[in-house]
Write an enzyme that holds these catalytic residues in place. Structure first.
Site, PDB file in Angstrom:
ATOM      1  N   GLU A  96      -3.148  -0.375  -8.462  1.00 29.11           N
ATOM      2  CA  GLU A  96      -4.035   0.723  -8.090  1.00 29.11           C
ATOM      3  C   GLU A  96      -3.248   2.028  -8.118  1.00 29.11           C
ATOM      4  OE1 GLU A  96      -7.191   0.419  -5.159  1.00 29.11           O
ATOM      5  OE2 GLU A  96      -6.134   1.909  -3.940  1.00 29.11           O
ATOM      6  N   LYS A 147      -8.919   9.557  10.080  1.00 33.94           N
ATOM      7  CA  LYS A 147      -8.789   8.217  10.610  1.00 33.94           C
ATOM      8  C   LYS A 147      -9.744   7.986  11.775  1.00 33.94           C
ATOM      9  CE  LYS A 147      -5.359   7.681   7.773  1.00 33.94           C
ATOM     10  NZ  LYS A 147      -5.534   6.922   6.524  1.00 33.94           N
ATOM     11  N   ASP A 196       0.818  -1.207   0.000  1.00 31.32           N
ATOM     12  CA  ASP A 196       0.000   0.000   0.000  1.00 31.32           C
ATOM     13  C   ASP A 196       0.861   1.269   0.000  1.00 31.32           C
ATOM     14  OD1 ASP A 196      -2.279   1.522   0.109  1.00 31.32           O
ATOM     15  OD2 ASP A 196      -2.593   1.277   2.266  1.00 31.32           O
ATOM     16  N   HIS A 197       0.381   2.284  -0.688  1.00 31.22           N
ATOM     17  CA  HIS A 197       1.007   3.616  -0.716  1.00 31.22           C
ATOM     18  C   HIS A 197       2.506   3.553  -1.033  1.00 31.22           C
ATOM     19  CE1 HIS A 197      -2.269   6.346   0.206  1.00 31.22           C
ATOM     20  NE2 HIS A 197      -2.753   5.395   0.971  1.00 31.22           N
ATOM     21  N   HIS A 246     -10.122   5.167  -0.012  1.00 27.50           N
ATOM     22  CA  HIS A 246      -9.070   5.062   0.995  1.00 27.50           C
ATOM     23  C   HIS A 246      -9.547   5.663   2.314  1.00 27.50           C
ATOM     24  CE1 HIS A 246      -5.413   4.505  -1.903  1.00 27.50           C
ATOM     25  NE2 HIS A 246      -6.426   3.707  -2.182  1.00 27.50           N
TER      26      HIS A 246
END
Length: 481
Positions: free
Chosen positions: A272, A314, A170-171, A347
Protein backbone atom coordinates in the site's frame (compact mmCIF):
# COMPACT_ATOMS: atom_id res chain seq x y z
CA UNK A 1 -12.08 -34.00 19.66
CA UNK A 2 -13.94 -36.66 21.58
CA UNK A 3 -16.13 -35.19 24.35
CA UNK A 4 -14.59 -37.41 27.04
CA UNK A 5 -11.08 -36.36 25.99
CA UNK A 6 -12.12 -32.72 26.07
CA UNK A 7 -13.59 -33.13 29.55
CA UNK A 8 -10.42 -34.78 30.85
CA UNK A 9 -8.22 -32.15 29.22
CA UNK A 10 -10.21 -29.31 30.75
CA UNK A 11 -10.17 -30.96 34.18
CA UNK A 12 -6.40 -31.54 34.16
CA UNK A 13 -5.76 -27.98 33.06
CA UNK A 14 -8.02 -26.64 35.79
CA UNK A 15 -6.01 -28.51 38.45
CA UNK A 16 -2.94 -26.66 37.19
CA UNK A 17 -4.75 -23.28 37.30
CA UNK A 18 -5.31 -23.03 33.55
CA UNK A 19 -8.61 -22.29 31.82
CA UNK A 20 -9.19 -23.88 28.42
CA UNK A 21 -10.71 -21.75 25.66
CA UNK A 22 -13.13 -24.35 24.30
CA UNK A 23 -13.45 -22.62 20.90
CA UNK A 24 -9.70 -22.83 20.46
CA UNK A 25 -9.48 -26.63 20.16
CA UNK A 26 -8.48 -27.31 16.57
CA UNK A 27 -7.59 -30.51 14.75
CA UNK A 28 -4.37 -30.01 12.82
CA UNK A 29 -4.59 -33.48 11.27
CA UNK A 30 -3.28 -36.96 12.13
CA UNK A 31 -4.59 -36.82 15.71
CA UNK A 32 -2.79 -33.56 16.44
CA UNK A 33 -4.72 -30.81 18.18
CA UNK A 34 -3.79 -27.26 19.15
CA UNK A 35 -5.60 -25.23 21.82
CA UNK A 36 -5.12 -22.10 23.95
CA UNK A 37 -5.23 -21.79 27.72
CA UNK A 38 -5.25 -18.84 30.08
CA UNK A 39 -3.13 -19.00 33.21
CA UNK A 40 -2.60 -16.66 36.12
CA UNK A 41 0.24 -14.90 34.31
CA UNK A 42 -0.21 -15.39 30.57
CA UNK A 43 -1.72 -17.48 27.79
CA UNK A 44 -0.11 -20.56 26.29
CA UNK A 45 -0.74 -22.87 23.40
CA UNK A 46 -1.28 -26.57 23.98
CA UNK A 47 -0.40 -29.42 21.67
CA UNK A 48 -2.24 -32.73 22.15
CA UNK A 49 -1.28 -35.71 20.02
CA UNK A 50 -0.47 -39.42 19.87
CA UNK A 51 3.15 -38.71 19.09
CA UNK A 52 5.72 -36.13 20.01
CA UNK A 53 5.44 -33.15 17.67
CA UNK A 54 8.98 -32.07 17.03
CA UNK A 55 10.13 -28.48 17.15
CA UNK A 56 8.15 -26.91 19.99
CA UNK A 57 10.41 -25.39 22.64
CA UNK A 58 10.14 -24.61 26.36
CA UNK A 59 7.40 -27.04 27.48
CA UNK A 60 5.58 -26.06 30.65
CA UNK A 61 5.45 -29.62 32.01
CA UNK A 62 8.63 -31.69 32.32
CA UNK A 63 6.83 -34.55 30.56
CA UNK A 64 3.70 -34.70 28.45
CA UNK A 65 0.52 -35.40 30.45
CA UNK A 66 -1.44 -38.48 29.40
CA UNK A 67 -5.17 -38.53 28.75
CA UNK A 68 -6.46 -41.66 30.48
CA UNK A 69 -7.91 -44.40 28.27
CA UNK A 70 -6.26 -42.99 25.14
CA UNK A 71 -2.87 -42.85 23.50
CA UNK A 72 -2.98 -39.04 23.59
CA UNK A 73 -0.83 -36.73 25.70
CA UNK A 74 -0.33 -32.96 25.80
CA UNK A 75 1.99 -30.20 26.86
CA UNK A 76 1.83 -26.41 27.01
CA UNK A 77 4.20 -23.95 25.35
CA UNK A 78 4.67 -20.20 25.12
CA UNK A 79 3.85 -18.81 21.70
CA UNK A 80 7.43 -17.71 21.10
CA UNK A 81 8.56 -16.83 17.60
CA UNK A 82 10.32 -20.21 17.34
CA UNK A 83 7.12 -22.05 18.26
CA UNK A 84 5.13 -19.89 15.87
CA UNK A 85 7.47 -20.94 13.06
CA UNK A 86 6.59 -24.57 13.79
CA UNK A 87 2.88 -23.77 13.52
CA UNK A 88 3.54 -21.88 10.32
CA UNK A 89 5.85 -24.41 8.71
CA UNK A 90 4.07 -27.60 9.73
CA UNK A 91 0.44 -26.47 9.80
CA UNK A 92 0.20 -23.29 7.74
CA UNK A 93 -1.00 -21.04 10.58
CA UNK A 94 0.25 -17.64 9.41
CA UNK A 95 -0.96 -14.41 7.76
CA UNK A 96 -1.55 -14.37 4.01
CA UNK A 97 -1.96 -11.67 1.33
CA UNK A 98 -5.51 -10.50 0.75
CA UNK A 99 -7.51 -11.97 -2.13
CA UNK A 100 -10.86 -10.43 -1.14
CA UNK A 101 -12.35 -7.19 -2.51
CA UNK A 102 -12.78 -5.48 0.86
CA UNK A 103 -10.41 -5.54 3.82
CA UNK A 104 -10.41 -3.98 7.27
CA UNK A 105 -7.47 -3.40 9.61
CA UNK A 106 -7.89 -3.70 13.36
CA UNK A 107 -4.87 -2.37 15.17
CA UNK A 108 -4.31 -3.80 18.65
CA UNK A 109 -1.99 -1.67 20.75
CA UNK A 110 -2.30 -3.92 23.81
CA UNK A 111 -2.04 -7.31 22.12
CA UNK A 112 -5.28 -8.48 23.75
CA UNK A 113 -8.00 -7.78 21.20
CA UNK A 114 -7.68 -10.21 18.27
CA UNK A 115 -10.16 -12.85 19.46
CA UNK A 116 -12.73 -10.10 20.01
CA UNK A 117 -11.97 -8.57 16.60
CA UNK A 118 -12.59 -11.92 14.94
CA UNK A 119 -15.89 -12.31 16.76
CA UNK A 120 -16.96 -9.01 15.18
CA UNK A 121 -16.07 -10.17 11.65
CA UNK A 122 -18.52 -13.09 11.72
CA UNK A 123 -21.11 -12.66 8.99
CA UNK A 124 -19.34 -9.83 7.14
CA UNK A 125 -17.70 -9.97 3.73
CA UNK A 126 -14.43 -8.46 4.89
CA UNK A 127 -10.85 -9.72 5.01
CA UNK A 128 -9.40 -9.07 8.50
CA UNK A 129 -5.95 -7.52 8.78
CA UNK A 130 -5.31 -8.39 12.42
CA UNK A 131 -1.66 -7.60 13.08
CA UNK A 132 -1.38 -3.91 12.25
CA UNK A 133 1.08 -1.54 13.87
CA UNK A 134 3.26 1.39 12.88
CA UNK A 135 6.81 2.14 14.07
CA UNK A 136 5.37 5.08 16.01
CA UNK A 137 3.03 2.73 17.87
CA UNK A 138 5.77 0.15 18.39
CA UNK A 139 8.00 2.77 19.99
CA UNK A 140 5.26 4.11 22.24
CA UNK A 141 4.14 0.65 23.38
CA UNK A 142 7.68 -0.82 23.58
CA UNK A 143 6.78 -3.69 21.27
CA UNK A 144 8.19 -4.99 18.00
CA UNK A 145 6.74 -6.49 14.84
CA UNK A 146 7.25 -10.03 16.07
CA UNK A 147 5.33 -9.43 19.28
CA UNK A 148 2.43 -7.82 17.42
CA UNK A 149 2.25 -10.78 15.05
CA UNK A 150 2.49 -13.36 17.84
CA UNK A 151 -0.33 -11.76 19.82
CA UNK A 152 -2.49 -11.71 16.70
CA UNK A 153 -1.77 -15.39 15.97
CA UNK A 154 -2.54 -16.26 19.59
CA UNK A 155 -5.90 -14.53 19.19
CA UNK A 156 -6.54 -16.42 15.94
CA UNK A 157 -5.90 -19.70 17.76
CA UNK A 158 -7.94 -18.66 20.79
CA UNK A 159 -10.94 -17.83 18.60
CA UNK A 160 -10.64 -21.07 16.61
CA UNK A 161 -10.54 -18.98 13.45
CA UNK A 162 -9.46 -20.91 10.35
CA UNK A 163 -9.85 -18.27 7.61
CA UNK A 164 -7.26 -16.01 6.09
CA UNK A 165 -5.93 -12.92 7.83
CA UNK A 166 -3.32 -10.27 7.12
CA UNK A 167 -0.44 -8.60 8.93
CA UNK A 168 0.24 -4.93 8.11
CA UNK A 169 3.54 -3.18 8.77
CA UNK A 170 1.94 0.24 8.86
CA UNK A 171 3.40 3.65 7.96
CA UNK A 172 6.86 2.39 7.04
CA UNK A 173 9.28 5.22 6.28
CA UNK A 174 12.67 3.50 6.31
CA UNK A 175 14.36 0.23 5.48
CA UNK A 176 15.12 -0.67 9.11
CA UNK A 177 11.51 -1.22 10.08
CA UNK A 178 10.68 -2.61 6.65
CA UNK A 179 13.24 -5.41 7.02
CA UNK A 180 12.19 -6.16 10.60
CA UNK A 181 8.61 -6.66 9.41
CA UNK A 182 9.74 -8.75 6.44
CA UNK A 183 11.84 -10.97 8.71
CA UNK A 184 8.80 -11.46 10.95
CA UNK A 185 6.72 -12.53 7.94
CA UNK A 186 4.29 -9.66 7.47
CA UNK A 187 2.07 -9.81 4.40
CA UNK A 188 1.15 -6.14 3.94
CA UNK A 189 3.44 -3.11 3.82
CA UNK A 190 2.08 0.43 4.02
CA UNK A 191 4.71 2.88 2.79
CA UNK A 192 4.40 6.40 4.15
CA UNK A 193 6.22 8.77 1.79
CA UNK A 194 5.32 11.99 3.62
CA UNK A 195 8.94 12.76 4.56
CA UNK A 196 10.15 12.47 0.97
CA UNK A 197 7.93 14.95 -0.83
CA UNK A 198 9.27 17.82 -2.90
CA UNK A 199 7.89 21.35 -2.96
CA UNK A 200 6.20 22.95 -5.91
CA UNK A 201 4.88 26.36 -4.99
CA UNK A 202 5.94 27.44 -8.45
CA UNK A 203 6.43 25.37 -11.60
CA UNK A 204 9.63 26.90 -12.93
CA UNK A 205 11.35 25.63 -16.10
CA UNK A 206 14.34 24.68 -13.97
CA UNK A 207 12.26 22.40 -11.76
CA UNK A 208 10.58 20.83 -14.77
CA UNK A 209 13.97 20.16 -16.36
CA UNK A 210 15.07 18.21 -13.30
CA UNK A 211 12.30 15.60 -13.40
CA UNK A 212 12.99 12.36 -15.22
CA UNK A 213 11.92 11.50 -18.74
CA UNK A 214 9.78 8.77 -17.17
CA UNK A 215 7.80 11.49 -15.36
CA UNK A 216 7.68 13.78 -18.39
CA UNK A 217 6.16 10.96 -20.44
CA UNK A 218 3.35 10.60 -17.90
CA UNK A 219 2.65 14.34 -18.07
CA UNK A 220 2.57 14.16 -21.88
CA UNK A 221 0.31 11.09 -21.99
CA UNK A 222 -2.31 12.32 -19.50
CA UNK A 223 -2.47 16.10 -20.03
CA UNK A 224 -5.90 17.08 -21.31
CA UNK A 225 -7.38 13.64 -20.71
CA UNK A 226 -10.99 13.68 -19.54
CA UNK A 227 -12.19 11.48 -16.70
CA UNK A 228 -15.88 10.79 -16.19
CA UNK A 229 -16.91 10.28 -12.61
CA UNK A 230 -20.15 10.04 -10.67
CA UNK A 231 -21.34 13.63 -10.82
CA UNK A 232 -19.29 15.12 -13.62
CA UNK A 233 -16.26 15.15 -15.93
CA UNK A 234 -12.75 16.25 -14.99
CA UNK A 235 -10.04 17.40 -17.42
CA UNK A 236 -6.48 16.60 -16.34
CA UNK A 237 -4.31 19.72 -16.23
CA UNK A 238 -0.74 19.73 -17.54
CA UNK A 239 0.54 22.28 -15.02
CA UNK A 240 -0.88 20.25 -12.13
CA UNK A 241 0.71 17.06 -13.48
CA UNK A 242 4.10 18.79 -13.55
CA UNK A 243 3.46 19.93 -9.99
CA UNK A 244 2.64 16.35 -8.98
CA UNK A 245 5.82 15.07 -10.63
CA UNK A 246 7.98 17.60 -8.78
CA UNK A 247 6.34 16.73 -5.46
CA UNK A 248 6.23 12.94 -5.75
CA UNK A 249 9.05 11.72 -8.00
CA UNK A 250 11.64 11.26 -5.23
CA UNK A 251 9.06 9.50 -3.05
CA UNK A 252 8.26 7.08 -5.87
CA UNK A 253 11.95 6.21 -6.11
CA UNK A 254 11.73 5.14 -2.46
CA UNK A 255 8.70 2.98 -3.22
CA UNK A 256 10.55 1.39 -6.12
CA UNK A 257 13.57 0.61 -3.93
CA UNK A 258 11.44 -0.85 -1.16
CA UNK A 259 9.46 -2.94 -3.62
CA UNK A 260 12.71 -4.46 -4.85
CA UNK A 261 13.78 -5.30 -1.29
CA UNK A 262 10.47 -7.02 -0.59
CA UNK A 263 10.50 -8.95 -3.87
CA UNK A 264 13.91 -10.31 -2.93
CA UNK A 265 12.64 -11.62 0.42
CA UNK A 266 8.98 -12.57 0.06
CA UNK A 267 7.04 -14.70 -2.39
CA UNK A 268 3.90 -12.57 -2.13
CA UNK A 269 2.79 -9.46 -0.30
CA UNK A 270 0.31 -6.57 -0.44
CA UNK A 271 1.86 -3.15 -0.99
CA UNK A 272 0.00 0.00 0.00
CA UNK A 273 1.24 3.48 -0.88
CA UNK A 274 0.18 6.17 1.57
CA UNK A 275 0.07 9.75 0.35
CA UNK A 276 -2.50 10.85 2.93
CA UNK A 277 -0.16 12.55 5.42
CA UNK A 278 0.49 16.30 5.40
CA UNK A 279 -1.75 19.24 4.60
CA UNK A 280 -2.12 18.75 0.85
CA UNK A 281 -5.34 17.11 -0.35
CA UNK A 282 -4.53 14.59 -3.05
CA UNK A 283 -5.47 15.93 -6.48
CA UNK A 284 -6.54 13.88 -9.47
CA UNK A 285 -3.15 14.69 -11.02
CA UNK A 286 -1.30 13.51 -7.89
CA UNK A 287 -3.21 10.24 -8.01
CA UNK A 288 -2.57 9.71 -11.72
CA UNK A 289 1.11 10.51 -11.44
CA UNK A 290 1.75 8.22 -8.45
CA UNK A 291 -0.25 5.27 -9.77
CA UNK A 292 1.01 5.50 -13.35
CA UNK A 293 4.63 6.06 -12.30
CA UNK A 294 4.56 2.85 -10.27
CA UNK A 295 2.69 0.86 -12.90
CA UNK A 296 5.21 1.84 -15.57
CA UNK A 297 7.99 0.70 -13.24
CA UNK A 298 6.32 -2.70 -12.99
CA UNK A 299 5.21 -2.20 -9.38
CA UNK A 300 1.87 -3.91 -8.85
CA UNK A 301 0.81 -2.10 -5.71
CA UNK A 302 -2.29 -3.32 -3.90
CA UNK A 303 -3.83 -0.11 -2.57
CA UNK A 304 -3.41 3.65 -2.51
CA UNK A 305 -4.34 5.96 0.38
CA UNK A 306 -5.08 9.47 -0.88
CA UNK A 307 -5.64 12.44 1.42
CA UNK A 308 -9.30 13.31 1.08
CA UNK A 309 -10.70 16.77 1.91
CA UNK A 310 -11.91 17.34 5.45
CA UNK A 311 -10.53 16.31 8.83
CA UNK A 312 -9.75 12.73 9.82
CA UNK A 313 -8.73 13.25 13.43
CA UNK A 314 -8.33 10.38 15.85
CA UNK A 315 -11.27 8.92 17.79
CA UNK A 316 -14.00 11.14 16.31
CA UNK A 317 -16.20 11.15 13.23
CA UNK A 318 -15.34 12.86 9.94
CA UNK A 319 -15.49 16.64 10.00
CA UNK A 320 -15.83 18.56 6.77
CA UNK A 321 -17.95 19.26 3.73
CA UNK A 322 -19.64 15.94 3.02
CA UNK A 323 -20.60 16.94 -0.52
CA UNK A 324 -17.03 17.93 -1.39
CA UNK A 325 -15.70 14.73 0.15
CA UNK A 326 -18.11 12.68 -1.96
CA UNK A 327 -17.19 14.48 -5.19
CA UNK A 328 -13.44 14.07 -4.62
CA UNK A 329 -13.86 10.45 -3.56
CA UNK A 330 -15.77 9.71 -6.77
CA UNK A 331 -12.98 11.31 -8.81
CA UNK A 332 -10.38 9.11 -7.14
CA UNK A 333 -12.53 6.03 -7.65
CA UNK A 334 -12.80 6.87 -11.35
CA UNK A 335 -9.01 7.23 -11.62
CA UNK A 336 -8.45 3.94 -9.80
CA UNK A 337 -10.84 2.14 -12.12
CA UNK A 338 -9.27 3.78 -15.18
CA UNK A 339 -5.73 2.79 -14.21
CA UNK A 340 -6.85 -0.48 -12.65
CA UNK A 341 -5.48 -3.13 -10.36
CA UNK A 342 -5.69 -1.54 -6.91
CA UNK A 343 -8.12 -0.36 -4.26
CA UNK A 344 -8.47 2.87 -2.31
CA UNK A 345 -7.55 2.92 1.36
CA UNK A 346 -9.03 5.07 4.13
CA UNK A 347 -6.62 5.89 6.94
CA UNK A 348 -7.61 7.10 10.40
CA UNK A 349 -10.77 5.15 9.70
CA UNK A 350 -11.74 4.65 13.33
CA UNK A 351 -15.21 5.96 14.13
CA UNK A 352 -15.74 7.67 10.76
CA UNK A 353 -19.32 6.43 10.79
CA UNK A 354 -20.86 9.23 8.72
CA UNK A 355 -18.83 8.41 5.58
CA UNK A 356 -18.67 4.60 5.61
CA UNK A 357 -21.72 4.02 3.44
CA UNK A 358 -20.54 6.69 0.99
CA UNK A 359 -17.07 5.12 0.86
CA UNK A 360 -18.42 1.60 0.39
CA UNK A 361 -20.77 2.63 -2.42
CA UNK A 362 -18.24 4.79 -4.27
CA UNK A 363 -15.52 2.13 -4.20
CA UNK A 364 -18.01 -0.62 -5.09
CA UNK A 365 -16.98 -2.49 -1.93
CA UNK A 366 -13.37 -2.59 -3.09
CA UNK A 367 -11.42 -0.89 -0.30
CA UNK A 368 -9.13 -1.11 2.69
CA UNK A 369 -9.91 0.70 5.94
CA UNK A 370 -7.52 1.11 8.86
CA UNK A 371 -8.61 1.40 12.47
CA UNK A 372 -6.41 1.25 15.57
CA UNK A 373 -7.02 3.42 18.60
CA UNK A 374 -10.75 2.68 18.63
CA UNK A 375 -10.06 -0.69 20.32
CA UNK A 376 -7.68 0.94 22.81
CA UNK A 377 -10.54 3.24 23.82
CA UNK A 378 -12.75 0.22 24.47
CA UNK A 379 -10.16 -1.00 26.95
CA UNK A 380 -10.45 2.34 28.73
CA UNK A 381 -14.23 1.94 28.76
CA UNK A 382 -13.75 -1.28 30.72
CA UNK A 383 -11.38 0.42 33.15
CA UNK A 384 -13.87 3.26 33.62
CA UNK A 385 -16.54 0.69 34.46
CA UNK A 386 -14.48 -1.64 36.65
CA UNK A 387 -11.81 0.56 38.29
CA UNK A 388 -12.92 4.17 38.42
CA UNK A 389 -9.95 5.26 40.51
CA UNK A 390 -7.47 3.89 37.98
CA UNK A 391 -9.40 5.64 35.19
CA UNK A 392 -9.13 8.95 37.02
CA UNK A 393 -5.39 8.45 37.42
CA UNK A 394 -5.05 7.68 33.71
CA UNK A 395 -7.03 10.78 32.79
CA UNK A 396 -4.84 12.95 35.00
CA UNK A 397 -1.64 11.53 33.51
CA UNK A 398 -2.99 12.02 29.98
CA UNK A 399 -3.92 15.63 30.68
CA UNK A 400 -0.53 16.40 32.23
CA UNK A 401 1.20 15.04 29.11
CA UNK A 402 -1.15 16.40 26.46
CA UNK A 403 1.37 18.62 24.69
CA UNK A 404 3.94 15.84 24.45
CA UNK A 405 1.39 13.32 23.17
CA UNK A 406 0.14 15.80 20.53
CA UNK A 407 3.58 15.93 18.91
CA UNK A 408 2.95 12.57 17.25
CA UNK A 409 -0.57 13.33 15.99
CA UNK A 410 -2.40 16.05 14.10
CA UNK A 411 -5.22 16.77 16.48
CA UNK A 412 -7.05 19.94 17.53
CA UNK A 413 -7.47 19.69 21.30
CA UNK A 414 -5.99 22.05 23.86
CA UNK A 415 -5.49 22.16 27.62
CA UNK A 416 -8.24 24.73 28.03
CA UNK A 417 -10.75 22.30 26.49
CA UNK A 418 -10.69 20.25 29.69
CA UNK A 419 -12.47 22.19 32.40
CA UNK A 420 -12.05 21.33 36.06
CA UNK A 421 -15.72 20.45 36.51
CA UNK A 422 -15.68 17.45 34.16
CA UNK A 423 -17.51 14.60 35.93
CA UNK A 424 -15.31 11.55 35.52
CA UNK A 425 -17.91 9.40 37.29
CA UNK A 426 -20.42 10.05 34.53
CA UNK A 427 -20.89 6.80 32.53
CA UNK A 428 -20.89 8.90 29.34
CA UNK A 429 -17.47 10.43 30.01
CA UNK A 430 -15.85 8.46 27.21
CA UNK A 431 -18.44 9.68 24.73
CA UNK A 432 -17.08 13.20 25.10
CA UNK A 433 -15.17 13.80 21.83
CA UNK A 434 -12.38 15.80 23.48
CA UNK A 435 -11.86 13.16 26.17
CA UNK A 436 -11.79 10.43 23.52
CA UNK A 437 -9.15 12.30 21.56
CA UNK A 438 -7.07 12.97 24.66
CA UNK A 439 -7.04 9.33 25.73
CA UNK A 440 -6.60 8.05 22.18
CA UNK A 441 -3.25 9.79 21.70
CA UNK A 442 -2.02 9.21 25.27
CA UNK A 443 -1.54 5.45 25.14
CA UNK A 444 2.25 5.70 25.20
CA UNK A 445 2.59 7.63 28.44
CA UNK A 446 -0.28 5.72 30.07
CA UNK A 447 1.39 2.38 29.35
CA UNK A 448 4.72 3.75 30.54
CA UNK A 449 3.26 4.72 33.90
CA UNK A 450 0.38 2.27 34.45
CA UNK A 451 1.02 -0.76 32.22
CA UNK A 452 0.68 -3.40 34.94
CA UNK A 453 -2.50 -1.88 36.35
CA UNK A 454 -4.11 -1.57 32.91
CA UNK A 455 -3.38 -5.17 31.98
CA UNK A 456 -4.53 -6.46 35.37
CA UNK A 457 -7.99 -4.91 35.02
CA UNK A 458 -8.42 -6.12 31.43
CA UNK A 459 -7.28 -9.66 32.24
CA UNK A 460 -9.64 -9.84 35.21
CA UNK A 461 -12.57 -8.65 33.09
CA UNK A 462 -11.73 -10.29 29.78
CA UNK A 463 -15.32 -11.12 28.80
CA UNK A 464 -16.44 -7.51 29.25
CA UNK A 465 -13.35 -6.27 27.41
CA UNK A 466 -14.03 -8.59 24.47
CA UNK A 467 -17.67 -7.50 24.29
CA UNK A 468 -16.80 -3.80 24.21
CA UNK A 469 -14.31 -4.42 21.39
CA UNK A 470 -16.46 -6.71 19.25
CA UNK A 471 -19.56 -4.50 19.60
CA UNK A 472 -17.53 -1.46 18.55
CA UNK A 473 -15.89 -3.08 15.51
CA UNK A 474 -19.24 -4.59 14.50
CA UNK A 475 -20.69 -1.07 14.51
CA UNK A 476 -18.04 -0.12 11.93
CA UNK A 477 -18.55 -3.19 9.76
CA UNK A 478 -22.34 -2.91 9.75
CA UNK A 479 -22.06 0.34 7.78
CA UNK A 480 -19.70 -1.22 5.25
CA UNK A 481 -21.60 -4.33 4.24
Amino acid sequence: MDKEVLTQLSSILSRHSFVLYLNSVRNLGQDIYVFVVKGDVDKKIGILSKRNVLGFRDPFFAEGIKIEGTSLSFNLYPLSFENYLVLKGEFGIAPVPCKDKASFGTGDRLGLATAAHLDAFKGYDMFPVLAQQSPRELEKTHRDFRDVLLKAVLGVLEAGYTGGFGADADHIKDEKYLLEAADAGYTMYTLDVSDMLGTAEDISPDKVDHISQHSKDIVKDFSGKTISFEGGVYTVKEEQLYRSAIIYERAMNFVERVHGLLKGRLKAFDLEVSIDEGDRDTTVEDHIFVAEYLHRKGIDFWSLAPKFPGYFEKAVDYRGDMQRFTVELNKHCAVARMLGGYRLSLHSGSDKFSIYRIFNEATQHNFHIKTSGTSWLQALNVIHQKDRQLFKELYSIALDNLEESKKAYKISIYRQDFHEGLDLDDPNTLQNPKVKQLLHISYGVLLDEKRREIYNVLNQHEAEHYKYISDNIRKHLELLK
